[in-house]
Write a protein that holds these residues in place. Sequence first.
Motif, mmCIF file in Angstrom:
data_model
loop_
_atom_site.group_PDB
_atom_site.id
_atom_site.type_symbol
_atom_site.label_atom_id
_atom_site.label_comp_id
_atom_site.label_asym_id
_atom_site.label_seq_id
_atom_site.Cartn_x
_atom_site.Cartn_y
_atom_site.Cartn_z
ATOM 1 N N PHE A 13 48.646 50.689 25.575
ATOM 2 C CA PHE A 13 49.797 51.594 25.463
ATOM 3 C C PHE A 13 51.079 50.814 25.251
ATOM 4 O O PHE A 13 51.893 51.151 24.380
ATOM 5 C CB PHE A 13 49.888 52.449 26.725
ATOM 6 N N ILE A 14 51.247 49.760 26.067
ATOM 7 C CA ILE A 14 52.463 48.947 25.922
ATOM 8 C C ILE A 14 52.498 48.279 24.558
ATOM 9 O O ILE A 14 53.540 48.248 23.877
ATOM 10 C CB ILE A 14 52.536 47.898 27.049
ATOM 11 N N ALA A 15 51.335 47.734 24.131
ATOM 12 C CA ALA A 15 51.297 47.031 22.846
ATOM 13 C C ALA A 15 51.573 47.976 21.689
ATOM 14 O O ALA A 15 52.374 47.677 20.794
ATOM 15 C CB ALA A 15 49.937 46.352 22.674
ATOM 16 N N VAL A 16 50.880 49.138 21.701
ATOM 17 C CA VAL A 16 51.081 50.090 20.602
ATOM 18 C C VAL A 16 52.517 50.603 20.591
ATOM 19 O O VAL A 16 53.144 50.734 19.529
ATOM 20 C CB VAL A 16 50.073 51.246 20.733
ATOM 21 N N THR A 17 53.052 50.893 21.777
ATOM 22 C CA THR A 17 54.439 51.352 21.840
ATOM 23 C C THR A 17 55.403 50.288 21.321
ATOM 24 O O THR A 17 56.320 50.583 20.539
ATOM 25 C CB THR A 17 54.804 51.723 23.288
ATOM 26 N N ALA A 18 55.171 49.044 21.777
ATOM 27 C CA ALA A 18 56.061 47.958 21.332
ATOM 28 C C ALA A 18 55.936 47.720 19.835
ATOM 29 O O ALA A 18 56.941 47.555 19.127
ATOM 30 C CB ALA A 18 55.729 46.677 22.100
ATOM 31 N N VAL A 19 54.671 47.718 19.341
ATOM 32 C CA VAL A 19 54.473 47.489 17.903
ATOM 33 C C VAL A 19 55.067 48.632 17.097
ATOM 34 O O VAL A 19 55.710 48.428 16.052
ATOM 35 C CB VAL A 19 52.969 47.311 17.604
ATOM 36 N N GLY A 20 54.824 49.886 17.572
ATOM 37 C CA GLY A 20 55.397 51.020 16.858
ATOM 38 C C GLY A 20 56.914 50.976 16.825
ATOM 39 O O GLY A 20 57.527 51.215 15.779
ATOM 40 N N ALA A 21 57.501 50.657 17.970
ATOM 41 C CA ALA A 21 58.967 50.564 18.010
ATOM 42 C C ALA A 21 59.469 49.442 17.113
ATOM 43 O O ALA A 21 60.474 49.592 16.403
ATOM 44 C CB ALA A 21 59.433 50.346 19.451
ATOM 45 N N THR A 22 58.745 48.298 17.145
ATOM 46 C CA THR A 22 59.155 47.173 16.296
ATOM 47 C C THR A 22 59.028 47.521 14.825
ATOM 48 O O THR A 22 59.909 47.210 14.014
ATOM 49 C CB THR A 22 58.293 45.947 16.625
ATOM 50 N N ALA A 23 57.898 48.199 14.472
ATOM 51 C CA ALA A 23 57.714 48.598 13.080
ATOM 52 C C ALA A 23 58.799 49.582 12.639
ATOM 53 O O ALA A 23 59.347 49.479 11.539
ATOM 54 C CB ALA A 23 56.333 49.215 12.900
ATOM 55 N N TRP A 24 59.096 50.547 13.516
ATOM 56 C CA TRP A 24 60.135 51.519 13.181
ATOM 57 C C TRP A 24 61.490 50.842 12.991
ATOM 58 O O TRP A 24 62.213 51.129 12.029
ATOM 59 C CB TRP A 24 60.211 52.568 14.274
ATOM 60 N N LEU A 25 61.811 49.932 13.921
ATOM 61 C CA LEU A 25 63.083 49.216 13.792
ATOM 62 C C LEU A 25 63.112 48.350 12.542
ATOM 63 O O LEU A 25 64.139 48.244 11.860
ATOM 64 C CB LEU A 25 63.313 48.357 15.041
ATOM 65 N N VAL A 257 48.476 43.177 15.278
ATOM 66 C CA VAL A 257 49.000 43.000 16.639
ATOM 67 C C VAL A 257 48.273 43.910 17.618
ATOM 68 O O VAL A 257 47.960 43.516 18.754
ATOM 69 C CB VAL A 257 50.517 43.268 16.658
ATOM 70 N N ALA A 258 47.965 45.141 17.215
ATOM 71 C CA ALA A 258 47.255 46.055 18.106
ATOM 72 C C ALA A 258 45.860 45.533 18.443
ATOM 73 O O ALA A 258 45.418 45.574 19.599
ATOM 74 C CB ALA A 258 47.174 47.436 17.464
ATOM 75 N N VAL A 259 45.137 45.030 17.425
ATOM 76 C CA VAL A 259 43.795 44.475 17.672
ATOM 77 C C VAL A 259 43.886 43.255 18.587
ATOM 78 O O VAL A 259 43.090 43.096 19.529
ATOM 79 C CB VAL A 259 43.124 44.125 16.337
ATOM 80 N N ALA A 260 44.859 42.387 18.319
ATOM 81 C CA ALA A 260 45.029 41.205 19.174
ATOM 82 C C ALA A 260 45.367 41.605 20.602
ATOM 83 O O ALA A 260 44.885 40.998 21.564
ATOM 84 C CB ALA A 260 46.128 40.303 18.596
ATOM 85 N N ALA A 261 46.174 42.647 20.769
ATOM 86 C CA ALA A 261 46.526 43.107 22.115
ATOM 87 C C ALA A 261 45.293 43.612 22.849
ATOM 88 O O ALA A 261 45.118 43.369 24.051
ATOM 89 C CB ALA A 261 47.588 44.200 22.030
ATOM 90 N N ALA A 262 44.402 44.328 22.126
ATOM 91 C CA ALA A 262 43.181 44.817 22.765
ATOM 92 C C ALA A 262 42.304 43.654 23.228
ATOM 93 O O ALA A 262 41.766 43.655 24.348
ATOM 94 C CB ALA A 262 42.418 45.715 21.795
#
Length: 546
Positions: A13-25, A257-262
């Motif tokens: 959850f943290i990784a996807v949220t962080a990646v999503g926020a980073t991608a959006w930014l 990044v999501a796969v690596a986080a998992a």
Amino acid sequence: MSFRLRVIALVMFIAVTAVGATAWLTLRQASREFDRTVTANAEQLSLITAELGDFARTRGGWDGVDDVVRRLSLHTGQRLRLTTTTGTVVADSDLLAGGPARGVTGPPLLVDPRPIWQPTPESITQSGFKIVLSAIAEYRVGLVNAACLAKAGVAVRMADLRMLGVQVPQPVAYSAATKTCEVQARAEGYGQIDRAHEADLQRCARLATGSVSCLQDTFAAAVADFAPAQLQVYVGAAEQAPRSLPVDSTLATAGIVAVAAAAVSWLLSRRVLRPIGALTAASRRVGDGDLAERVPVRGHDELAGLARSFNRMADSLQRSEELQRRMISDVAHELRTPLANLRGYLEALKDGVLPASPELFESLHDEAVLQQRIVDDLQDLALAEAGVLTYRRTGVDLDELVATCRTAHAAPAAAAGVDLRAAGGGPHRVHGDPDRLRQVVGNLIRNALAATPPGGTITLSTGTDGGAHLLRVADTGHGVTEADLPHLFDRFWRADQARGRAKPYTTGSGLGLAIARQILADHHGSIDVTSQVGVGTVFTVRLPAG
């Protein structure tokens, strides 16, 4: 849900949220940059056409435009090709830079340096055509003059002749060179009224409507014969790819990044759960009574710190268990022997084996008093260690406390043949319970009397050390070995581990020093001891000044 799945879910959850926020930014920033680039390109195009047009207007033609094209290409970072309307190349930044000419892209931009006549109130009359003729003539003179000034290296600007409704080139500053050029331009006849267009202008002035547009069209046709020609400028090269938003690369990076986080969360959960599982099993065994259980410690991270804390807790529990067993054994021993003696004497008195006498009753009374003292001391120690011992704190002068204790123990000291002295050097006030502090000093004096042979000396003194006041009890008794000093404050401890009461500093209940240390700790103080066998012992009480 297991802890491992919760860890993985949380990390994901943290990784996807962080990646999503980073991608959006990232996309938002890239979009802003793209918009700024588009805006910058529009500004660049406006700059290019404006400077090229100004060059032709102030130079009277396109001679020397290569330097302007080269400068604009370096400034904007764009490839520029300037051509006529028929396609003839006038200047190309690729060729000027010494490279091959690349293909052009997009429609060209039109650069039109020809002036536009603006009507004036005086020109909207039937005789206003004369103003337009004068504007044509002045503009032609200005072009010839500008060409002359450019060759002479004189700066030229566009001046607004409001009475004539047209802008003409004029020198920025006047000098002899500017006068020569102007005279030369007029002397060549370019300043004469162009009669060829006079009839067309007169026709426009007679029109009831549309005279302004007719005059403007006639003006444009007249100046087209001698004004700088219209040119086209191509911006960019066919090989240059247009800028676009990095959507695909951003999404691919987010997926990686999501796969690596998992994967990392899975490995992290294993790394975390292995020592936690060992701690769980060890704590279960400790809870079952196996206080010798310990967990292995590896590394220096937080989990290793947790393992060390668990081992320290297990050590403390084991020591507490051992101390509790020792205390129960000591208490049982301390009470068993005197109670057995009391029982024997009482049975002997009951059976008539021993005759009753005042001396026997006094001995039995003393033994009973001693047992009562042991019980009272145990209660005081338990209350003190539990933090519920009652204290009535007030200001206490250690010098007065010493004097009071000396008076109270003067008789026992005299009976033992020991000189009990008191020495003070001024007021040493502390904040504490005077009764409990007298109990501490009394325990120390009784221990010193038991350890000091007849003819010895016990000295009570006070002093100051920094922000603390000191109270010392020094004797000239038998002394204690260095190996035995750390155990003096243990409950029921005796130097020879025997159970008799005739050993130094272990008389009475065997709890006095332990009680004294706890009372002083509750007063934020401490007690230290130094000793030398055959010389004596010094107990030093340290209390914060109050």
